[in-house]
Design a protein around this motif. Structure first.
Motif, PDB file in Angstrom:
ATOM      1  N   UNK A 100       0.836  -1.190   0.000  1.00 51.73           N
ATOM      2  CA  UNK A 100       0.000   0.000   0.000  1.00 51.73           C
ATOM      3  C   UNK A 100       0.875   1.246   0.000  1.00 51.73           C
ATOM      4  N   UNK A 101       0.310   2.318  -0.533  1.00 49.42           N
ATOM      5  CA  UNK A 101       1.054   3.573  -0.626  1.00 49.42           C
ATOM      6  C   UNK A 101       1.546   4.029   0.742  1.00 49.42           C
ATOM      7  N   UNK A 102       0.688   3.910   1.769  1.00 50.56           N
ATOM      8  CA  UNK A 102       1.100   4.363   3.111  1.00 50.56           C
ATOM      9  C   UNK A 102       2.240   3.510   3.644  1.00 50.56           C
ATOM     10  N   UNK A 103       2.249   2.206   3.336  1.00 53.94           N
ATOM     11  CA  UNK A 103       3.359   1.354   3.769  1.00 53.94           C
ATOM     12  C   UNK A 103       4.661   1.837   3.138  1.00 53.94           C
ATOM     13  N   UNK A 104       4.591   2.145   1.851  1.00 51.77           N
ATOM     14  CA  UNK A 104       5.776   2.628   1.140  1.00 51.77           C
ATOM     15  C   UNK A 104       6.210   3.966   1.713  1.00 51.77           C
ATOM     16  N   UNK A 105       5.241   4.846   1.991  1.00 51.85           N
ATOM     17  CA  UNK A 105       5.559   6.149   2.579  1.00 51.85           C
ATOM     18  C   UNK A 105       6.245   5.979   3.933  1.00 51.85           C
ATOM     19  N   UNK A 106       5.805   4.994   4.703  1.00 53.51           N
ATOM     20  CA  UNK A 106       6.427   4.721   5.999  1.00 53.51           C
ATOM     21  C   UNK A 106       7.861   4.246   5.820  1.00 53.51           C
ATOM     22  N   UNK A 107       8.078   3.373   4.844  1.00 49.68           N
ATOM     23  CA  UNK A 107       9.442   2.890   4.586  1.00 49.68           C
ATOM     24  C   UNK A 107      10.355   4.033   4.140  1.00 49.68           C
ATOM     25  N   UNK A 108       9.844   4.890   3.271  1.00 51.26           N
ATOM     26  CA  UNK A 108      10.630   6.056   2.833  1.00 51.26           C
ATOM     27  C   UNK A 108      10.904   6.971   4.023  1.00 51.26           C
ATOM     28  N   UNK A 109       9.879   7.187   4.846  1.00 51.04           N
ATOM     29  CA  UNK A 109      10.060   8.024   6.042  1.00 51.04           C
ATOM     30  C   UNK A 109      11.113   7.459   6.980  1.00 51.04           C
ATOM     31  N   UNK A 110      11.088   6.136   7.159  1.00 50.57           N
ATOM     32  CA  UNK A 110      12.121   5.502   7.990  1.00 50.57           C
ATOM     33  C   UNK A 110      13.508   5.735   7.407  1.00 50.57           C
ATOM     34  N   UNK A 111      13.586   5.662   6.082  1.00 47.79           N
ATOM     35  CA  UNK A 111      14.886   5.851   5.414  1.00 47.79           C
ATOM     36  C   UNK A 111      15.361   7.294   5.579  1.00 47.79           C
ATOM     37  N   UNK A 112      14.454   8.267   5.447  1.00 49.67           N
ATOM     38  CA  UNK A 112      14.828   9.680   5.642  1.00 49.67           C
ATOM     39  C   UNK A 112      15.321   9.867   7.078  1.00 49.67           C
ATOM     40  N   UNK A 113      14.620   9.263   8.027  1.00 51.94           N
ATOM     41  CA  UNK A 113      15.040   9.357   9.432  1.00 51.94           C
ATOM     42  C   UNK A 113      16.411   8.728   9.613  1.00 51.94           C
ATOM     43  N   UNK A 114      16.645   7.590   8.989  1.00 49.61           N
ATOM     44  CA  UNK A 114      17.940   6.918   9.083  1.00 49.61           C
ATOM     45  C   UNK A 114      19.044   7.795   8.493  1.00 49.61           C
ATOM     46  N   UNK A 115      18.779   8.389   7.331  1.00 48.11           N
ATOM     47  CA  UNK A 115      19.790   9.243   6.685  1.00 48.11           C
ATOM     48  C   UNK A 115      20.058  10.504   7.513  1.00 48.11           C
ATOM     49  N   UNK A 116      19.013  11.055   8.095  1.00 56.92           N
ATOM     50  CA  UNK A 116      19.161  12.271   8.902  1.00 56.92           C
ATOM     51  C   UNK A 116      19.959  11.943  10.156  1.00 56.92           C
ATOM     52  N   UNK A 117      19.693  10.765  10.728  1.00 56.25           N
ATOM     53  CA  UNK A 117      20.436  10.335  11.907  1.00 56.25           C
ATOM     54  C   UNK A 117      20.274  11.273  13.081  1.00 56.25           C
ATOM     55  N   UNK A 118      21.233  11.240  13.961  1.00 53.50           N
ATOM     56  CA  UNK A 118      21.168  12.086  15.162  1.00 53.50           C
ATOM     57  C   UNK A 118      21.946  13.381  14.986  1.00 53.50           C
ATOM     58  N   UNK A 119      22.696  13.479  13.881  1.00 51.05           N
ATOM     59  CA  UNK A 119      23.540  14.662  13.682  1.00 51.05           C
ATOM     60  C   UNK A 119      22.771  15.849  13.109  1.00 51.05           C
ATOM     61  N   UNK A 120      21.643  15.549  12.426  1.00 51.94           N
ATOM     62  CA  UNK A 120      20.847  16.621  11.817  1.00 51.94           C
ATOM     63  C   UNK A 120      19.473  16.600  12.464  1.00 51.94           C
ATOM     64  N   UNK A 121      19.072  17.724  13.016  1.00 50.15           N
ATOM     65  CA  UNK A 121      17.750  17.780  13.647  1.00 50.15           C
ATOM     66  C   UNK A 121      16.669  17.899  12.574  1.00 50.15           C
ATOM     67  N   UNK A 122      15.440  17.597  12.969  1.00 47.51           N
ATOM     68  CA  UNK A 122      14.322  17.764  12.037  1.00 47.51           C
ATOM     69  C   UNK A 122      14.230  19.232  11.604  1.00 47.51           C
ATOM     70  N   UNK A 123      14.477  20.140  12.535  1.00 51.17           N
ATOM     71  CA  UNK A 123      14.409  21.569  12.205  1.00 51.17           C
ATOM     72  C   UNK A 123      15.496  21.941  11.196  1.00 51.17           C
ATOM     73  N   UNK A 124      16.711  21.424  11.382  1.00 49.66           N
ATOM     74  CA  UNK A 124      17.801  21.728  10.451  1.00 49.66           C
ATOM     75  C   UNK A 124      17.484  21.184   9.056  1.00 49.66           C
ATOM     76  N   UNK A 125      16.892  20.000   8.989  1.00 48.61           N
ATOM     77  CA  UNK A 125      16.511  19.442   7.688  1.00 48.61           C
ATOM     78  C   UNK A 125      15.429  20.294   7.044  1.00 48.61           C
ATOM     79  N   UNK A 126      14.451  20.722   7.827  1.00 51.87           N
ATOM     80  CA  UNK A 126      13.385  21.592   7.308  1.00 51.87           C
ATOM     81  C   UNK A 126      13.977  22.910   6.801  1.00 51.87           C
ATOM     82  N   UNK A 127      14.922  23.481   7.535  1.00 53.20           N
ATOM     83  CA  UNK A 127      15.573  24.732   7.106  1.00 53.20           C
ATOM     84  C   UNK A 127      16.305  24.535   5.781  1.00 53.20           C
ATOM     85  N   UNK A 128      17.019  23.399   5.653  1.00 55.10           N
ATOM     86  CA  UNK A 128      17.755  23.127   4.409  1.00 55.10           C
ATOM     87  C   UNK A 128      16.789  22.954   3.243  1.00 55.10           C
TER      88      UNK A 128
END
Length: 163
Positions: A2-30
């Protein structure tokens, strides 16, 4: 998937790539610097799978995370499954080509068999007729049975309905 399952997997991957070094706010700013209307809540929703990525956003994220392509935003398991699918598709194509060549050879052999039966004795002609009948009613199921016992015609009747 399902599309939402895929969106969740992509979201997990974005979170993994962002890691702990980049905050959600810093990613949003970029992302805002690249012209996207993102804020911290957008990143949070993407990472939860509640907000699908647009293609242009995926391309921007791939550049920011120094990925070779947006395909690398997909989880590794998804990329591996996709590669397996491509490999299987290649194998099916190769098998199909082999089958096509084998069928051409079968047609030529059948024609040769018909020509040979004209010159054969009555007993040989009967055996050749059985072989021709087998070839004329060949189905994939009968071909597999024959492949399991080469050199012996399957004893399953003379009509494809019997196989």
């Amino acid at each position: 998937m399902a599309s939402t399952d895929f969106d969740t997997l992509i979201g997990d991957r974005v979170n993994q790539l962002r890691g702990t070094k980049v905050s959600q706010q810093a990613l949003a700013d970029a992302m805002r610097e690249r012209g996207f209307k993102w804020n911290q809540a957008t990143v949070w929703n993407v990472e939860r799978g509640d907000r699908p990525l647009k293609l242009s956003e995926a391309e921007a994220l791939a550049q920011m995370f120094h990925l070779r392509s947006i395909d690398e935003l997909k989880p590794a398991a998804f990329r591996e499954d996709y590669q397996k699918l491509l490999d299987a598709t290649d194998r099916v194509g190769t098998a199909f080509e082999h089958a096509r060549i084998a069928l051409e050879e079968l047609v030529r052999a059948r024609q040769q068999l018909e020509r040979t039966s004209i010159e054969a004795s009555e007993e040989e002609r009967s055996r050749l007729h059985d072989q021709l009948d087998f070839v004329n009613h060949l189905t994939p199921k009968r071909a597999l049975r024959f492949a399991e016992n080469p050199g012996r015609l399957p004893d399953d009747g003379k009509h494809p309905e019997a196989s």
